[in-house]
Design a protein around this motif. Structure first.
Motif, PDB file in Angstrom:
ATOM      1  N   LEU A 107      -4.388  -6.931   7.454  1.00  0.00           N
ATOM      2  CA  LEU A 107      -3.058  -6.625   6.936  1.00  0.00           C
ATOM      3  C   LEU A 107      -2.549  -7.774   6.077  1.00  0.00           C
ATOM      4  O   LEU A 107      -2.617  -8.933   6.474  1.00  0.00           O
ATOM      5  CB  LEU A 107      -2.090  -6.392   8.094  1.00  0.00           C
ATOM      6  CG  LEU A 107      -0.625  -6.110   7.720  1.00  0.00           C
ATOM      7  CD1 LEU A 107      -0.496  -4.775   6.997  1.00  0.00           C
ATOM      8  CD2 LEU A 107       0.265  -6.150   8.960  1.00  0.00           C
ATOM      9  N   SER A 108      -2.016  -7.452   4.899  1.00  0.00           N
ATOM     10  CA  SER A 108      -1.457  -8.450   4.000  1.00  0.00           C
ATOM     11  C   SER A 108      -0.084  -8.918   4.475  1.00  0.00           C
ATOM     12  O   SER A 108       0.702  -8.144   5.023  1.00  0.00           O
ATOM     13  CB  SER A 108      -1.324  -7.858   2.594  1.00  0.00           C
ATOM     14  OG  SER A 108      -0.587  -8.710   1.735  1.00  0.00           O
ATOM     15  N   THR A 109       0.225 -10.197   4.234  1.00  0.00           N
ATOM     16  CA  THR A 109       1.579 -10.696   4.465  1.00  0.00           C
ATOM     17  C   THR A 109       2.599  -9.860   3.698  1.00  0.00           C
ATOM     18  O   THR A 109       3.635  -9.476   4.245  1.00  0.00           O
ATOM     19  CB  THR A 109       1.694 -12.173   4.017  1.00  0.00           C
ATOM     20  OG1 THR A 109       1.012 -13.001   4.952  1.00  0.00           O
ATOM     21  CG2 THR A 109       3.152 -12.620   3.961  1.00  0.00           C
ATOM     22  N   ILE A 110       2.316  -9.584   2.416  1.00  0.00           N
ATOM     23  CA  ILE A 110       3.278  -8.858   1.578  1.00  0.00           C
ATOM     24  C   ILE A 110       2.960  -7.364   1.589  1.00  0.00           C
ATOM     25  O   ILE A 110       2.747  -6.730   0.557  1.00  0.00           O
ATOM     26  CB  ILE A 110       3.364  -9.445   0.152  1.00  0.00           C
ATOM     27  CG1 ILE A 110       1.986  -9.609  -0.487  1.00  0.00           C
ATOM     28  CG2 ILE A 110       4.071 -10.786   0.188  1.00  0.00           C
ATOM     29  CD1 ILE A 110       2.060 -10.101  -1.934  1.00  0.00           C
ATOM     30  N   SER A 111       2.959  -6.825   2.793  1.00  0.00           N
ATOM     31  CA  SER A 111       2.693  -5.404   3.009  1.00  0.00           C
ATOM     32  C   SER A 111       4.007  -4.630   3.028  1.00  0.00           C
ATOM     33  O   SER A 111       5.088  -5.186   3.231  1.00  0.00           O
ATOM     34  CB  SER A 111       1.955  -5.199   4.332  1.00  0.00           C
ATOM     35  OG  SER A 111       2.732  -5.699   5.410  1.00  0.00           O
ATOM     36  N   THR A 112       3.882  -3.322   2.841  1.00  0.00           N
ATOM     37  CA  THR A 112       5.051  -2.444   2.895  1.00  0.00           C
ATOM     38  C   THR A 112       5.136  -1.709   4.233  1.00  0.00           C
ATOM     39  O   THR A 112       5.971  -0.820   4.402  1.00  0.00           O
ATOM     40  CB  THR A 112       5.025  -1.445   1.725  1.00  0.00           C
ATOM     41  OG1 THR A 112       3.692  -0.945   1.547  1.00  0.00           O
ATOM     42  CG2 THR A 112       5.469  -2.119   0.425  1.00  0.00           C
ATOM     43  N   GLN A 132       0.801  -1.216   0.000  1.00  0.00           N
ATOM     44  CA  GLN A 132       0.000   0.000   0.000  1.00  0.00           C
ATOM     45  C   GLN A 132       0.839   1.275   0.000  1.00  0.00           C
ATOM     46  O   GLN A 132       0.322   2.356  -0.328  1.00  0.00           O
ATOM     47  CB  GLN A 132      -0.956  -0.012   1.197  1.00  0.00           C
ATOM     48  CG  GLN A 132      -2.003  -1.110   1.099  1.00  0.00           C
ATOM     49  CD  GLN A 132      -2.954  -1.150   2.267  1.00  0.00           C
ATOM     50  OE1 GLN A 132      -3.048  -0.208   3.051  1.00  0.00           O
ATOM     51  NE2 GLN A 132      -3.659  -2.258   2.416  1.00  0.00           N
ATOM     52  N   ARG A 133       2.122   1.187   0.352  1.00  0.00           N
ATOM     53  CA  ARG A 133       2.958   2.391   0.294  1.00  0.00           C
ATOM     54  C   ARG A 133       3.247   2.823  -1.152  1.00  0.00           C
ATOM     55  O   ARG A 133       3.785   3.905  -1.362  1.00  0.00           O
ATOM     56  CB  ARG A 133       4.266   2.174   1.067  1.00  0.00           C
ATOM     57  CG  ARG A 133       4.086   2.146   2.583  1.00  0.00           C
ATOM     58  CD  ARG A 133       5.435   2.052   3.293  1.00  0.00           C
ATOM     59  NE  ARG A 133       5.276   1.797   4.720  1.00  0.00           N
ATOM     60  CZ  ARG A 133       5.281   2.739   5.665  1.00  0.00           C
ATOM     61  NH1 ARG A 133       5.425   4.003   5.328  1.00  0.00           N
ATOM     62  NH2 ARG A 133       5.144   2.407   6.936  1.00  0.00           N
ATOM     63  N   MET A 134       2.879   2.010  -2.119  1.00  0.00           N
ATOM     64  CA  MET A 134       2.956   2.460  -3.509  1.00  0.00           C
ATOM     65  C   MET A 134       1.905   3.522  -3.786  1.00  0.00           C
ATOM     66  O   MET A 134       2.048   4.322  -4.708  1.00  0.00           O
ATOM     67  CB  MET A 134       2.769   1.286  -4.468  1.00  0.00           C
ATOM     68  CG  MET A 134       3.857   0.230  -4.405  1.00  0.00           C
ATOM     69  SD  MET A 134       3.811  -0.951  -5.789  1.00  0.00           S
ATOM     70  CE  MET A 134       2.150  -1.641  -5.642  1.00  0.00           C
ATOM     71  N   ALA A 135       0.834   3.529  -2.985  1.00  0.00           N
ATOM     72  CA  ALA A 135      -0.230   4.514  -3.159  1.00  0.00           C
ATOM     73  C   ALA A 135       0.028   5.785  -2.374  1.00  0.00           C
ATOM     74  O   ALA A 135      -0.343   6.886  -2.810  1.00  0.00           O
ATOM     75  CB  ALA A 135      -1.575   3.911  -2.731  1.00  0.00           C
ATOM     76  N   HIS A 136       0.664   5.654  -1.207  1.00  0.00           N
ATOM     77  CA  HIS A 136       0.911   6.798  -0.327  1.00  0.00           C
ATOM     78  C   HIS A 136       2.017   6.406   0.649  1.00  0.00           C
ATOM     79  O   HIS A 136       2.083   5.239   1.074  1.00  0.00           O
ATOM     80  CB  HIS A 136      -0.364   7.181   0.433  1.00  0.00           C
ATOM     81  CG  HIS A 136      -0.244   8.431   1.225  1.00  0.00           C
ATOM     82  ND1 HIS A 136       0.270   8.452   2.505  1.00  0.00           N
ATOM     83  CD2 HIS A 136      -0.567   9.724   0.922  1.00  0.00           C
ATOM     84  CE1 HIS A 136       0.250   9.688   2.962  1.00  0.00           C
ATOM     85  NE2 HIS A 136      -0.249  10.484   2.022  1.00  0.00           N
ATOM     86  N   PRO A 137       2.875   7.328   1.037  1.00  0.00           N
ATOM     87  CA  PRO A 137       3.991   6.991   1.939  1.00  0.00           C
ATOM     88  C   PRO A 137       3.575   6.353   3.256  1.00  0.00           C
ATOM     89  O   PRO A 137       4.343   5.585   3.847  1.00  0.00           O
ATOM     90  CB  PRO A 137       4.681   8.343   2.170  1.00  0.00           C
ATOM     91  CG  PRO A 137       4.359   9.132   0.948  1.00  0.00           C
ATOM     92  CD  PRO A 137       2.977   8.711   0.544  1.00  0.00           C
ATOM     93  N   ASP A 138       2.370   6.651   3.739  1.00  0.00           N
ATOM     94  CA  ASP A 138       1.921   6.065   5.007  1.00  0.00           C
ATOM     95  C   ASP A 138       1.318   4.675   4.839  1.00  0.00           C
ATOM     96  O   ASP A 138       1.138   3.951   5.824  1.00  0.00           O
ATOM     97  CB  ASP A 138       0.913   6.991   5.690  1.00  0.00           C
ATOM     98  CG  ASP A 138       1.544   8.288   6.159  1.00  0.00           C
ATOM     99  OD1 ASP A 138       2.784   8.317   6.335  1.00  0.00           O
ATOM    100  OD2 ASP A 138       0.814   9.281   6.343  1.00  0.00           O
ATOM    101  N   GLY A 139       0.942   4.325   3.631  1.00  0.00           N
ATOM    102  CA  GLY A 139       0.495   2.979   3.294  1.00  0.00           C
ATOM    103  C   GLY A 139      -0.474   2.341   4.263  1.00  0.00           C
ATOM    104  O   GLY A 139      -1.490   2.927   4.659  1.00  0.00           O
TER     105      GLY A 139
END
Length: 370
Positions: A106-111, A82-89
Protein backbone atom coordinates in the motif's frame (compact mmCIF):
# COMPACT_ATOMS: atom_id res chain seq x y z
CA UNK A 1 -16.88 -7.71 -21.65
CA UNK A 2 -14.30 -8.74 -24.22
CA UNK A 3 -12.01 -11.69 -23.59
CA UNK A 4 -8.60 -10.24 -22.78
CA UNK A 5 -5.65 -12.61 -22.84
CA UNK A 6 -2.61 -10.53 -21.89
CA UNK A 7 -1.67 -7.44 -19.89
CA UNK A 8 -1.40 -5.38 -23.06
CA UNK A 9 -5.11 -5.93 -23.76
CA UNK A 10 -6.03 -4.44 -20.37
CA UNK A 11 -3.56 -1.60 -20.85
CA UNK A 12 -5.11 -0.60 -24.17
CA UNK A 13 -8.57 -0.58 -22.59
CA UNK A 14 -7.43 1.52 -19.63
CA UNK A 15 -5.56 4.10 -21.70
CA UNK A 16 -8.64 4.53 -23.88
CA UNK A 17 -11.12 4.93 -21.01
CA UNK A 18 -9.25 6.83 -18.27
CA UNK A 19 -9.56 10.64 -18.12
CA UNK A 20 -6.52 12.19 -19.88
CA UNK A 21 -4.84 13.61 -16.75
CA UNK A 22 -5.24 10.31 -14.87
CA UNK A 23 -4.11 8.29 -17.89
CA UNK A 24 -0.99 10.43 -18.27
CA UNK A 25 -0.22 10.27 -14.54
CA UNK A 26 -0.46 6.48 -14.44
CA UNK A 27 1.48 5.76 -17.63
CA UNK A 28 4.03 8.58 -17.65
CA UNK A 29 7.70 8.77 -16.77
CA UNK A 30 10.34 11.42 -16.22
CA UNK A 31 11.92 13.64 -18.86
CA UNK A 32 11.95 12.25 -22.39
CA UNK A 33 10.90 8.88 -20.93
CA UNK A 34 13.96 6.95 -22.12
CA UNK A 35 14.07 4.87 -18.94
CA UNK A 36 10.33 4.26 -19.11
CA UNK A 37 10.86 2.68 -22.53
CA UNK A 38 13.97 0.79 -21.42
CA UNK A 39 12.20 -0.75 -18.41
CA UNK A 40 10.05 -2.79 -20.77
CA UNK A 41 12.35 -3.20 -23.75
CA UNK A 42 15.43 -4.30 -21.79
CA UNK A 43 13.73 -7.62 -21.04
CA UNK A 44 14.01 -8.36 -24.76
CA UNK A 45 17.80 -8.31 -24.49
CA UNK A 46 17.84 -11.42 -22.32
CA UNK A 47 17.42 -14.83 -23.89
CA UNK A 48 15.97 -17.87 -22.11
CA UNK A 49 18.01 -21.09 -22.38
CA UNK A 50 15.53 -23.92 -21.80
CA UNK A 51 16.42 -27.48 -20.85
CA UNK A 52 14.31 -30.38 -22.10
CA UNK A 53 13.56 -34.05 -21.40
CA UNK A 54 12.86 -33.23 -17.78
CA UNK A 55 9.74 -34.21 -15.91
CA UNK A 56 7.66 -31.03 -15.57
CA UNK A 57 4.32 -32.76 -15.02
CA UNK A 58 4.16 -31.44 -11.44
CA UNK A 59 4.97 -27.82 -10.80
CA UNK A 60 4.96 -25.53 -7.78
CA UNK A 61 5.59 -21.83 -8.33
CA UNK A 62 5.05 -20.82 -4.71
CA UNK A 63 7.87 -19.30 -2.70
CA UNK A 64 8.62 -17.79 0.71
CA UNK A 65 9.30 -14.09 1.23
CA UNK A 66 10.39 -12.78 4.64
CA UNK A 67 9.07 -16.00 6.14
CA UNK A 68 5.63 -15.80 4.51
CA UNK A 69 4.57 -18.30 1.88
CA UNK A 70 3.13 -16.77 -1.29
CA UNK A 71 1.50 -18.50 -4.23
CA UNK A 72 3.88 -17.14 -6.85
CA UNK A 73 7.00 -14.97 -7.07
CA UNK A 74 4.98 -11.93 -8.19
CA UNK A 75 3.31 -9.35 -5.97
CA UNK A 76 1.62 -5.95 -6.21
CA UNK A 77 3.87 -2.88 -6.10
CA UNK A 78 2.74 0.36 -4.44
CA UNK A 79 0.98 2.79 -6.77
CA UNK A 80 -0.62 6.01 -5.62
CA UNK A 81 -4.22 7.18 -5.84
CA UNK A 82 -5.86 4.00 -7.14
CA UNK A 83 -9.43 5.29 -6.69
CA UNK A 84 -8.79 7.40 -9.79
CA UNK A 85 -8.98 4.10 -11.69
CA UNK A 86 -12.00 2.62 -9.89
CA UNK A 87 -14.13 3.62 -6.87
CA UNK A 88 -12.87 0.64 -4.86
CA UNK A 89 -9.23 1.55 -5.53
CA UNK A 90 -6.63 0.04 -3.23
CA UNK A 91 -9.20 -2.07 -1.41
CA UNK A 92 -10.04 -3.91 -4.63
CA UNK A 93 -6.40 -4.53 -5.48
CA UNK A 94 -5.67 -5.72 -1.93
CA UNK A 95 -8.58 -8.17 -2.08
CA UNK A 96 -7.36 -9.43 -5.46
CA UNK A 97 -3.87 -10.01 -4.03
CA UNK A 98 -5.36 -11.77 -1.00
CA UNK A 99 -7.38 -14.07 -3.25
CA UNK A 100 -4.28 -14.77 -5.34
CA UNK A 101 -2.24 -15.51 -2.22
CA UNK A 102 0.43 -12.90 -2.82
CA UNK A 103 1.76 -9.62 -1.37
CA UNK A 104 0.05 -6.24 -1.67
CA UNK A 105 2.04 -3.06 -0.96
CA UNK A 106 0.00 0.00 0.00
CA UNK A 107 1.27 3.47 -0.94
CA UNK A 108 1.55 6.26 1.63
CA UNK A 109 -0.33 8.55 -0.78
CA UNK A 110 -3.21 6.16 -1.32
CA UNK A 111 -6.88 7.03 -1.69
CA UNK A 112 -7.87 4.21 0.69
CA UNK A 113 -6.57 4.31 4.23
CA UNK A 114 -4.40 1.78 6.04
CA UNK A 115 -7.41 0.75 8.09
CA UNK A 116 -9.74 0.45 5.09
CA UNK A 117 -7.28 -1.81 3.27
CA UNK A 118 -6.73 -3.92 6.39
CA UNK A 119 -10.49 -4.40 6.72
CA UNK A 120 -10.91 -5.18 3.01
CA UNK A 121 -8.18 -7.86 2.97
CA UNK A 122 -7.73 -9.04 6.57
CA UNK A 123 -6.04 -12.31 5.60
CA UNK A 124 -3.75 -10.94 2.90
CA UNK A 125 -0.02 -10.29 3.28
CA UNK A 126 0.23 -6.51 3.28
CA UNK A 127 3.30 -4.27 3.32
CA UNK A 128 3.23 -0.50 3.76
CA UNK A 129 5.27 1.79 1.51
CA UNK A 130 6.63 4.70 3.51
CA UNK A 131 7.75 8.22 2.71
CA UNK A 132 9.49 10.13 5.49
CA UNK A 133 7.95 13.52 6.11
CA UNK A 134 9.73 16.60 7.45
CA UNK A 135 7.41 16.32 10.43
CA UNK A 136 8.56 13.02 11.89
CA UNK A 137 5.33 12.73 13.89
CA UNK A 138 3.46 12.27 10.60
CA UNK A 139 5.73 9.37 9.71
CA UNK A 140 5.56 7.84 13.18
CA UNK A 141 1.77 7.93 13.08
CA UNK A 142 1.76 6.06 9.77
CA UNK A 143 4.13 3.42 11.15
CA UNK A 144 2.09 2.80 14.29
CA UNK A 145 -1.13 2.52 12.30
CA UNK A 146 0.46 0.02 9.91
CA UNK A 147 1.70 -2.02 12.87
CA UNK A 148 -1.74 -2.05 14.51
CA UNK A 149 -3.42 -2.97 11.22
CA UNK A 150 -1.29 -6.09 10.77
CA UNK A 151 1.00 -4.98 7.97
CA UNK A 152 4.04 -7.26 7.81
CA UNK A 153 6.80 -4.93 6.57
CA UNK A 154 7.69 -1.32 5.83
CA UNK A 155 8.92 -0.43 2.36
CA UNK A 156 10.93 2.79 2.57
CA UNK A 157 11.13 4.60 -0.76
CA UNK A 158 14.58 6.20 -0.92
CA UNK A 159 14.66 7.65 -4.44
CA UNK A 160 12.16 10.48 -3.98
CA UNK A 161 13.54 13.46 -2.03
CA UNK A 162 11.61 15.32 -4.72
CA UNK A 163 9.42 13.99 -7.50
CA UNK A 164 10.90 13.88 -10.99
CA UNK A 165 10.39 15.97 -14.11
CA UNK A 166 7.02 14.48 -15.03
CA UNK A 167 6.18 16.71 -17.94
CA UNK A 168 2.70 15.40 -18.67
CA UNK A 169 1.64 16.13 -15.09
CA UNK A 170 2.98 19.67 -15.36
CA UNK A 171 1.19 20.26 -18.66
CA UNK A 172 -2.04 18.80 -17.27
CA UNK A 173 -1.69 20.69 -13.96
CA UNK A 174 -2.33 17.33 -12.37
CA UNK A 175 -4.36 17.29 -9.17
CA UNK A 176 -6.32 14.64 -7.31
CA UNK A 177 -9.98 14.68 -8.42
CA UNK A 178 -11.99 16.79 -5.99
CA UNK A 179 -14.09 13.88 -4.67
CA UNK A 180 -10.95 12.02 -3.54
CA UNK A 181 -8.38 12.62 -0.81
CA UNK A 182 -5.15 11.21 0.56
CA UNK A 183 -6.93 8.80 2.86
CA UNK A 184 -4.06 8.23 5.29
CA UNK A 185 -4.25 11.83 6.47
CA UNK A 186 -6.66 14.29 7.98
CA UNK A 187 -7.35 17.97 7.43
CA UNK A 188 -4.73 19.85 5.39
CA UNK A 189 -2.53 16.85 4.60
CA UNK A 190 -5.44 15.02 3.01
CA UNK A 191 -6.36 17.91 0.70
CA UNK A 192 -3.15 19.87 0.22
CA UNK A 193 -2.44 18.22 -3.13
CA UNK A 194 -5.30 20.26 -4.59
CA UNK A 195 -4.03 23.67 -3.47
CA UNK A 196 -1.33 24.30 -6.09
CA UNK A 197 -1.91 27.18 -8.48
CA UNK A 198 0.55 26.20 -11.24
CA UNK A 199 2.15 23.01 -12.51
CA UNK A 200 1.69 19.64 -10.84
CA UNK A 201 -0.03 19.74 -7.47
CA UNK A 202 1.59 16.44 -6.55
CA UNK A 203 5.10 17.80 -7.15
CA UNK A 204 4.34 20.83 -4.97
CA UNK A 205 2.97 18.55 -2.22
CA UNK A 206 6.12 16.43 -2.21
CA UNK A 207 8.48 19.41 -2.27
CA UNK A 208 6.71 21.00 0.68
CA UNK A 209 6.31 17.94 2.90
CA UNK A 210 8.81 15.15 2.11
CA UNK A 211 12.18 15.24 3.88
CA UNK A 212 14.84 15.89 1.25
CA UNK A 213 17.62 15.52 3.84
CA UNK A 214 17.01 11.76 4.11
CA UNK A 215 20.21 9.79 4.75
CA UNK A 216 21.41 6.43 6.04
CA UNK A 217 20.99 7.82 9.55
CA UNK A 218 17.25 7.87 8.91
CA UNK A 219 17.33 4.18 8.01
CA UNK A 220 18.93 3.56 11.40
CA UNK A 221 16.25 5.75 13.01
CA UNK A 222 13.55 3.72 11.30
CA UNK A 223 15.07 0.46 12.56
CA UNK A 224 15.00 1.83 16.11
CA UNK A 225 11.42 2.94 15.67
CA UNK A 226 9.78 -0.33 14.64
CA UNK A 227 10.20 -4.08 14.87
CA UNK A 228 8.75 -4.57 11.40
CA UNK A 229 11.16 -5.69 8.65
CA UNK A 230 12.59 -2.76 6.68
CA UNK A 231 12.82 -2.98 2.89
CA UNK A 232 14.53 -0.25 0.86
CA UNK A 233 12.88 0.55 -2.46
CA UNK A 234 14.79 2.42 -5.14
CA UNK A 235 18.29 0.93 -5.12
CA UNK A 236 20.04 0.82 -8.52
CA UNK A 237 23.74 0.30 -7.69
CA UNK A 238 25.87 -2.30 -5.98
CA UNK A 239 27.36 0.43 -3.77
CA UNK A 240 24.01 1.39 -2.27
CA UNK A 241 23.05 -2.27 -1.97
CA UNK A 242 26.12 -2.94 0.17
CA UNK A 243 25.32 0.08 2.33
CA UNK A 244 21.81 -1.26 2.78
CA UNK A 245 23.24 -4.52 4.10
CA UNK A 246 25.62 -2.63 6.40
CA UNK A 247 22.67 -0.70 7.79
CA UNK A 248 20.77 -3.85 8.62
CA UNK A 249 17.81 -3.76 6.25
CA UNK A 250 15.84 -6.92 5.57
CA UNK A 251 15.26 -6.52 1.87
CA UNK A 252 16.01 -4.45 -1.24
CA UNK A 253 13.70 -3.62 -4.11
CA UNK A 254 15.70 -2.88 -7.24
CA UNK A 255 13.54 -0.11 -8.65
CA UNK A 256 13.70 3.14 -10.60
CA UNK A 257 10.27 4.27 -9.38
CA UNK A 258 8.60 3.21 -12.61
CA UNK A 259 11.11 5.45 -14.46
CA UNK A 260 9.34 8.46 -12.91
CA UNK A 261 12.23 10.08 -11.03
CA UNK A 262 15.26 10.81 -13.21
CA UNK A 263 15.48 9.85 -16.84
CA UNK A 264 18.38 7.82 -18.31
CA UNK A 265 18.79 5.55 -15.29
CA UNK A 266 19.12 1.88 -16.30
CA UNK A 267 16.20 -0.44 -16.67
CA UNK A 268 15.79 -2.34 -13.43
CA UNK A 269 16.38 -5.71 -15.10
CA UNK A 270 19.77 -4.32 -16.20
CA UNK A 271 20.65 -3.13 -12.68
CA UNK A 272 19.51 -6.32 -10.97
CA UNK A 273 22.51 -8.64 -11.64
CA UNK A 274 25.16 -6.37 -10.09
CA UNK A 275 23.03 -5.79 -7.00
CA UNK A 276 22.27 -9.48 -6.55
CA UNK A 277 25.96 -10.30 -6.92
CA UNK A 278 26.95 -7.58 -4.45
CA UNK A 279 24.73 -8.74 -1.59
CA UNK A 280 24.47 -12.48 -2.25
CA UNK A 281 22.12 -14.07 0.26
CA UNK A 282 22.70 -11.48 3.00
CA UNK A 283 19.30 -9.88 2.31
CA UNK A 284 16.38 -10.73 0.07
CA UNK A 285 16.45 -8.93 -3.27
CA UNK A 286 13.28 -8.03 -5.16
CA UNK A 287 12.66 -6.09 -8.37
CA UNK A 288 9.98 -4.02 -10.05
CA UNK A 289 9.76 -2.11 -13.33
CA UNK A 290 8.54 -3.03 -16.79
CA UNK A 291 7.08 -6.43 -15.88
CA UNK A 292 4.17 -7.40 -18.14
CA UNK A 293 4.65 -11.12 -18.86
CA UNK A 294 5.38 -14.33 -17.03
CA UNK A 295 8.68 -14.67 -18.86
CA UNK A 296 9.72 -11.31 -17.40
CA UNK A 297 9.33 -12.80 -13.93
CA UNK A 298 11.36 -15.85 -14.89
CA UNK A 299 14.17 -13.67 -16.25
CA UNK A 300 14.23 -11.55 -13.09
CA UNK A 301 14.41 -14.63 -10.88
CA UNK A 302 17.28 -16.05 -12.94
CA UNK A 303 19.15 -12.74 -12.67
CA UNK A 304 18.93 -12.72 -8.89
CA UNK A 305 15.50 -11.57 -7.67
CA UNK A 306 13.73 -13.50 -4.93
CA UNK A 307 10.40 -11.82 -5.72
CA UNK A 308 9.09 -9.54 -8.46
CA UNK A 309 6.50 -6.75 -8.14
CA UNK A 310 4.43 -4.85 -10.69
CA UNK A 311 2.16 -1.84 -10.39
CA UNK A 312 0.80 -0.43 -13.62
CA UNK A 313 -0.78 -3.70 -14.86
CA UNK A 314 -2.87 -3.80 -11.69
CA UNK A 315 -4.12 -0.29 -12.46
CA UNK A 316 -5.13 -1.43 -15.94
CA UNK A 317 -7.06 -4.37 -14.49
CA UNK A 318 -8.65 -2.12 -11.89
CA UNK A 319 -9.77 0.32 -14.59
CA UNK A 320 -11.22 -2.52 -16.64
CA UNK A 321 -13.40 -4.09 -13.96
CA UNK A 322 -12.41 -3.29 -10.39
CA UNK A 323 -11.48 -6.25 -8.22
CA UNK A 324 -12.47 -8.72 -10.93
CA UNK A 325 -10.16 -7.02 -13.40
CA UNK A 326 -7.31 -6.95 -10.87
CA UNK A 327 -7.84 -10.64 -10.12
CA UNK A 328 -7.84 -11.41 -13.84
CA UNK A 329 -4.42 -9.75 -14.19
CA UNK A 330 -2.96 -11.83 -11.35
CA UNK A 331 -4.53 -15.04 -12.65
CA UNK A 332 -3.17 -14.59 -16.17
CA UNK A 333 0.29 -13.75 -14.83
CA UNK A 334 0.22 -16.82 -12.61
CA UNK A 335 -0.62 -18.97 -15.64
CA UNK A 336 2.16 -17.39 -17.66
CA UNK A 337 4.73 -17.90 -14.88
CA UNK A 338 3.71 -21.54 -14.54
CA UNK A 339 3.98 -22.01 -18.31
CA UNK A 340 7.40 -20.38 -18.34
CA UNK A 341 8.59 -22.80 -15.64
CA UNK A 342 7.22 -25.79 -17.52
CA UNK A 343 8.70 -24.85 -20.88
CA UNK A 344 12.17 -24.14 -19.49
CA UNK A 345 12.47 -27.49 -17.76
CA UNK A 346 11.94 -26.21 -14.25
CA UNK A 347 9.47 -28.26 -12.30
CA UNK A 348 9.11 -26.23 -9.14
CA UNK A 349 9.97 -22.97 -7.45
CA UNK A 350 10.89 -23.89 -3.90
CA UNK A 351 11.46 -21.56 -0.94
CA UNK A 352 15.11 -21.03 -1.84
CA UNK A 353 14.41 -20.83 -5.59
CA UNK A 354 17.15 -23.40 -6.19
CA UNK A 355 15.53 -24.52 -9.42
CA UNK A 356 15.98 -21.07 -10.92
CA UNK A 357 19.63 -20.70 -11.89
CA UNK A 358 21.66 -17.96 -13.53
CA UNK A 359 22.46 -20.08 -16.59
CA UNK A 360 18.79 -20.11 -17.58
CA UNK A 361 19.06 -16.58 -18.93
CA UNK A 362 21.83 -14.95 -20.95
CA UNK A 363 22.30 -11.57 -22.60
CA UNK A 364 21.63 -11.48 -26.34
CA UNK A 365 25.22 -10.39 -27.01
CA UNK A 366 26.32 -13.94 -26.18
CA UNK A 367 24.80 -15.23 -29.40
CA UNK A 368 26.23 -12.46 -31.57
CA UNK A 369 29.73 -13.46 -30.45
CA UNK A 370 29.42 -17.14 -31.40
Amino acid sequence: MAAYICVEDYEKYALKHLPPSVRDYYKGGAGEEYSLKWNREAFKNYRIRPRFLRDVSKRDISTTVLGHKVSMPLGVAPTAMQRMAHPDGECANARAAQTAGTIFILSTISTSSIEEVAKAAPDGIKWFQLYIYIDRNVTLNLIRRAERAGFKALVLTIDAPFFGDRRADIKNKFALPSHLRFANFEDELSQRINTAKTGSSLNEYVTALFDASLSWDDVKWLKRTTTLPIILKGILTAEDARLAVENGVDGIIVSNHGARQIDSVPATIEALPEISKAVGDQVEVYMDGGVTQGIDVLKALALGAKMVFFGRPMLWGLTYNGEKGASAILELMKREIDLAFALTGKSKCCASLKDITRDMVIHASYYSCL
